[in-house]
Design a protein around this motif. Sequence first.
Motif, PDB file in Angstrom:
ATOM      1  N   ASN A  16     -11.117  15.406  -1.261  1.00 31.15           N
ATOM      2  CA  ASN A  16     -11.709  15.587  -2.233  1.00 31.15           C
ATOM      3  C   ASN A  16     -13.139  16.001  -1.699  1.00 31.15           C
ATOM      4  O   ASN A  16     -13.984  16.960  -1.707  1.00 31.15           O
ATOM      5  CB  ASN A  16     -11.914  14.618  -4.084  1.00 31.15           C
ATOM      6  CG  ASN A  16     -12.955  16.065  -5.294  1.00 31.15           C
ATOM      7  OD1 ASN A  16     -12.743  17.280  -5.090  1.00 31.15           O
ATOM      8  ND2 ASN A  16     -13.994  15.248  -5.246  1.00 31.15           N
ATOM      9  N   VAL A  17     -14.036  15.241  -1.294  1.00 29.70           N
ATOM     10  CA  VAL A  17     -15.131  14.706  -0.043  1.00 29.70           C
ATOM     11  C   VAL A  17     -14.915  15.920   0.850  1.00 29.70           C
ATOM     12  O   VAL A  17     -15.856  16.875   1.027  1.00 29.70           O
ATOM     13  CB  VAL A  17     -15.002  13.376   0.896  1.00 29.70           C
ATOM     14  CG1 VAL A  17     -16.608  13.731   1.089  1.00 29.70           C
ATOM     15  CG2 VAL A  17     -15.433  12.365  -0.360  1.00 29.70           C
TER      16      VAL A  17
ATOM     17  N   ALA B 234      -9.279  11.033  -3.170  1.00 34.85           N
ATOM     18  CA  ALA B 234     -10.667  10.985  -3.273  1.00 34.85           C
ATOM     19  C   ALA B 234     -11.550  11.885  -1.509  1.00 34.85           C
ATOM     20  O   ALA B 234     -12.446  12.258  -1.809  1.00 34.85           O
ATOM     21  CB  ALA B 234     -11.544   9.325  -3.549  1.00 34.85           C
ATOM     22  N   ALA B 235     -10.804  10.864  -0.322  1.00 34.44           N
ATOM     23  CA  ALA B 235     -11.029  11.213   0.684  1.00 34.44           C
ATOM     24  C   ALA B 235     -11.023  12.716   0.894  1.00 34.44           C
ATOM     25  O   ALA B 235     -11.479  13.559   1.564  1.00 34.44           O
ATOM     26  CB  ALA B 235     -10.713  10.939   1.498  1.00 34.44           C
TER      27      ALA B 235
ATOM     28  N   VAL C 117      -5.260   6.955  -4.605  1.00 31.43           N
ATOM     29  CA  VAL C 117      -6.618   7.821  -4.302  1.00 31.43           C
ATOM     30  C   VAL C 117      -6.951   7.538  -3.904  1.00 31.43           C
ATOM     31  O   VAL C 117      -8.032   8.453  -3.944  1.00 31.43           O
ATOM     32  CB  VAL C 117      -6.578   6.043  -5.932  1.00 31.43           C
ATOM     33  CG1 VAL C 117      -7.569   6.965  -6.580  1.00 31.43           C
ATOM     34  CG2 VAL C 117      -5.413   6.052  -6.794  1.00 31.43           C
ATOM     35  N   VAL C 118      -7.328   7.353  -2.776  1.00 28.94           N
ATOM     36  CA  VAL C 118      -8.464   6.720  -2.015  1.00 28.94           C
ATOM     37  C   VAL C 118      -8.348   8.029  -1.438  1.00 28.94           C
ATOM     38  O   VAL C 118      -9.055   8.550  -0.610  1.00 28.94           O
ATOM     39  CB  VAL C 118      -8.864   5.650  -1.227  1.00 28.94           C
ATOM     40  CG1 VAL C 118      -9.535   5.772   0.305  1.00 28.94           C
ATOM     41  CG2 VAL C 118      -9.049   4.261  -1.624  1.00 28.94           C
ATOM     42  N   LEU C 119      -7.051   8.289  -0.886  1.00 31.68           N
ATOM     43  CA  LEU C 119      -7.017   9.763  -0.392  1.00 31.68           C
ATOM     44  C   LEU C 119      -7.039  10.760  -0.972  1.00 31.68           C
ATOM     45  O   LEU C 119      -7.596  12.200  -0.328  1.00 31.68           O
ATOM     46  CB  LEU C 119      -5.094   9.607   0.819  1.00 31.68           C
ATOM     47  CG  LEU C 119      -4.898   8.516   1.460  1.00 31.68           C
ATOM     48  CD1 LEU C 119      -3.689   8.588   2.252  1.00 31.68           C
ATOM     49  CD2 LEU C 119      -6.003   8.532   3.028  1.00 31.68           C
TER      50      LEU C 119
ATOM     51  N   LEU D 176      -2.150   7.748   7.473  1.00 35.61           N
ATOM     52  CA  LEU D 176      -3.125   6.685   7.586  1.00 35.61           C
ATOM     53  C   LEU D 176      -1.989   6.182   6.256  1.00 35.61           C
ATOM     54  O   LEU D 176      -2.109   6.253   4.593  1.00 35.61           O
ATOM     55  CB  LEU D 176      -4.301   6.255   6.279  1.00 35.61           C
ATOM     56  CG  LEU D 176      -4.822   6.932   7.979  1.00 35.61           C
ATOM     57  CD1 LEU D 176      -6.882   7.211   6.920  1.00 35.61           C
ATOM     58  CD2 LEU D 176      -5.504   5.963   8.472  1.00 35.61           C
ATOM     59  N   GLY D 177      -0.848   6.071   6.261  1.00 38.78           N
ATOM     60  CA  GLY D 177       0.715   4.961   5.900  1.00 38.78           C
ATOM     61  C   GLY D 177       0.429   4.383   4.680  1.00 38.78           C
ATOM     62  O   GLY D 177       0.887   4.710   3.586  1.00 38.78           O
ATOM     63  N   GLU D 178      -0.796   3.030   5.023  1.00 36.63           N
ATOM     64  CA  GLU D 178      -0.910   2.278   4.285  1.00 36.63           C
ATOM     65  C   GLU D 178      -1.718   2.564   3.120  1.00 36.63           C
ATOM     66  O   GLU D 178      -2.428   1.579   2.696  1.00 36.63           O
ATOM     67  CB  GLU D 178      -1.036   1.425   5.029  1.00 36.63           C
ATOM     68  CG  GLU D 178      -0.162   0.669   5.903  1.00 36.63           C
ATOM     69  CD  GLU D 178       0.993   0.391   5.242  1.00 36.63           C
ATOM     70  OE1 GLU D 178       1.287  -0.679   4.517  1.00 36.63           O
ATOM     71  OE2 GLU D 178       2.700   0.451   5.855  1.00 36.63           O
ATOM     72  N   ALA D 179      -3.011   3.343   3.541  1.00 35.05           N
ATOM     73  CA  ALA D 179      -4.128   3.978   2.568  1.00 35.05           C
ATOM     74  C   ALA D 179      -3.545   4.232   1.296  1.00 35.05           C
ATOM     75  O   ALA D 179      -2.524   5.112   0.463  1.00 35.05           O
ATOM     76  CB  ALA D 179      -4.833   4.845   3.251  1.00 35.05           C
ATOM     77  N   ASN D 180      -4.919   3.971  -0.011  1.00 37.42           N
ATOM     78  CA  ASN D 180      -4.313   4.256  -1.530  1.00 37.42           C
ATOM     79  C   ASN D 180      -4.329   5.063  -1.708  1.00 37.42           C
ATOM     80  O   ASN D 180      -5.573   5.989  -1.216  1.00 37.42           O
ATOM     81  CB  ASN D 180      -5.046   3.279  -2.041  1.00 37.42           C
ATOM     82  CG  ASN D 180      -4.736   3.260  -4.056  1.00 37.42           C
ATOM     83  OD1 ASN D 180      -4.884   4.219  -3.813  1.00 37.42           O
ATOM     84  ND2 ASN D 180      -5.980   2.376  -4.672  1.00 37.42           N
TER      85      ASN D 180
ATOM     86  N   MET E  26       0.701  -1.053  -0.096  1.00 39.97           N
ATOM     87  CA  MET E  26       0.149   0.271   0.204  1.00 39.97           C
ATOM     88  C   MET E  26       1.105   0.661  -0.404  1.00 39.97           C
ATOM     89  O   MET E  26       1.746   1.308   0.526  1.00 39.97           O
ATOM     90  CB  MET E  26      -0.960  -0.096   1.414  1.00 39.97           C
ATOM     91  CG  MET E  26      -1.773  -1.163   1.039  1.00 39.97           C
ATOM     92  SD  MET E  26      -2.832  -0.455  -0.063  1.00 39.97           S
ATOM     93  CE  MET E  26      -3.842  -2.206   0.003  1.00 39.97           C
TER      94      MET E  26
ATOM     95  N   GLN F 227      -5.414  13.782  10.132  1.00 41.31           N
ATOM     96  CA  GLN F 227      -5.596  11.856  10.134  1.00 41.31           C
ATOM     97  C   GLN F 227      -5.952  11.829   9.570  1.00 41.31           C
ATOM     98  O   GLN F 227      -4.524  10.470   8.801  1.00 41.31           O
ATOM     99  CB  GLN F 227      -7.075  11.710  11.026  1.00 41.31           C
ATOM    100  CG  GLN F 227      -7.304  11.990  12.334  1.00 41.31           C
ATOM    101  CD  GLN F 227      -8.650  11.832  12.141  1.00 41.31           C
ATOM    102  OE1 GLN F 227      -9.322  12.339  11.885  1.00 41.31           O
ATOM    103  NE2 GLN F 227      -9.157  11.670  14.123  1.00 41.31           N
ATOM    104  N   LEU F 228      -5.795  12.278   7.958  1.00 45.62           N
ATOM    105  CA  LEU F 228      -5.546  11.278   6.506  1.00 45.62           C
ATOM    106  C   LEU F 228      -4.241  11.109   6.395  1.00 45.62           C
ATOM    107  O   LEU F 228      -4.041   9.752   5.355  1.00 45.62           O
ATOM    108  CB  LEU F 228      -5.741  11.885   5.584  1.00 45.62           C
ATOM    109  CG  LEU F 228      -7.649  11.626   5.620  1.00 45.62           C
ATOM    110  CD1 LEU F 228      -8.089  13.099   4.884  1.00 45.62           C
ATOM    111  CD2 LEU F 228      -8.162  10.386   5.096  1.00 45.62           C
TER     112      LEU F 228
END
Lengths: 276, 79
Positions: free
Chosen positions: A70-71, A67-68, A63-65, A57-61, A1, A53-54
């Motif tokens: 962006n939200v 998107a997060a 692209v997901v981050l 999260l060193g293991e997060a994708n 990840m 917090q985001l």
Amino acid sequence: MAGLNPSPDTQAALGDQVSGAFAGEAKYQSSKVTEGQKAEIGADIDFRRAEEQLRGLGEANPVVLDAAVNVLRGMASFVEWRGNRISGRAVERARRAQDHEQKLAEIKQRPIEDAEKVRKAEIANEVLRVLELPGGAYAEVRGRSFTDSLRGRWHQHWADVDTRRAKRDEASAEGYLGGAAKLRAAALAVEEGWRTTFGKHGEGAEAARVDAEARKGEAAVASRAAQEAYDRVMAQGPAEAIAAREEIMRTGPESLATQKGIVEERTGNVVKAATG
Amino acid sequence: MKTQDLLSQLLAQVQDDPNLTDEVKDSAAELIALVVKEPTPDNLRALAVVIEKLGDTTRYLSALETLETIKATATVNQA
């Protein structure tokens, strides 16, 4: 990840939006009533802490981050837009309420002259109560006080009316007295005129009486002359003299003047017949 | 309940929320779809952070509306 690694533009945009989301906060700092509560609630959102917090999260994708992020950016814009809208609506509501208060005060300042205005003012107050605008209870209390004031003015109005009527009656009484005096003077004038006129008539009647007496005398003289002429004619015995006498007797009692004229005419005729 | 079922319910809930704008709904739906495809622990934590802020935002705006109403009332009463 892959670890959290949003692009610099995304991070900058997120920071701007988070700042923008709380830009509206400054608008409310002047309100001592809500300042504490808003700061407390705003701290609960804390987009900056969410961003940290985001990032943790060193293991997060990535692209997901992204998107997060962006939200979160959309939510920040939403908070700003909705906050401004709520604030604007509240300001508008307060303005409308104050406008009604101002109109109420203006109505209160206006003099109440008749029952129709009192009725309209009470209706306006009732409308304020029914609207249930912020401050409605306050407006209602003010309205009751205002209504009491109107009632006071209402009674004052009719007291003034009674006073005006009393003055009018007094003026009417004075008018009647003046009219009576004028009538009395007129009556005296008429009486005086009647006396004058009566006197004139009396004088005229006396003159007429004298004239009539004179005419009676003249008629008596003429009658005697006619009788003498008749007697003379009768002594002579002509038929025309007899007819003339009968005509005189048939004419009957007319006015002295007319009779005198007839006598004179007939006498003339008789004399003329007797001598002719 | 499986994670994917839970995310599907979450997606439906976000889409039906009348207090959110279409922009927020679309971006949240995109995020949920990505997490559904790759439900790793950190991806789920990232989604959890976002969903938590979504709830805080709604609560904040609701409280803001209430407080503004109180402020408007107080302003009139002070007039």
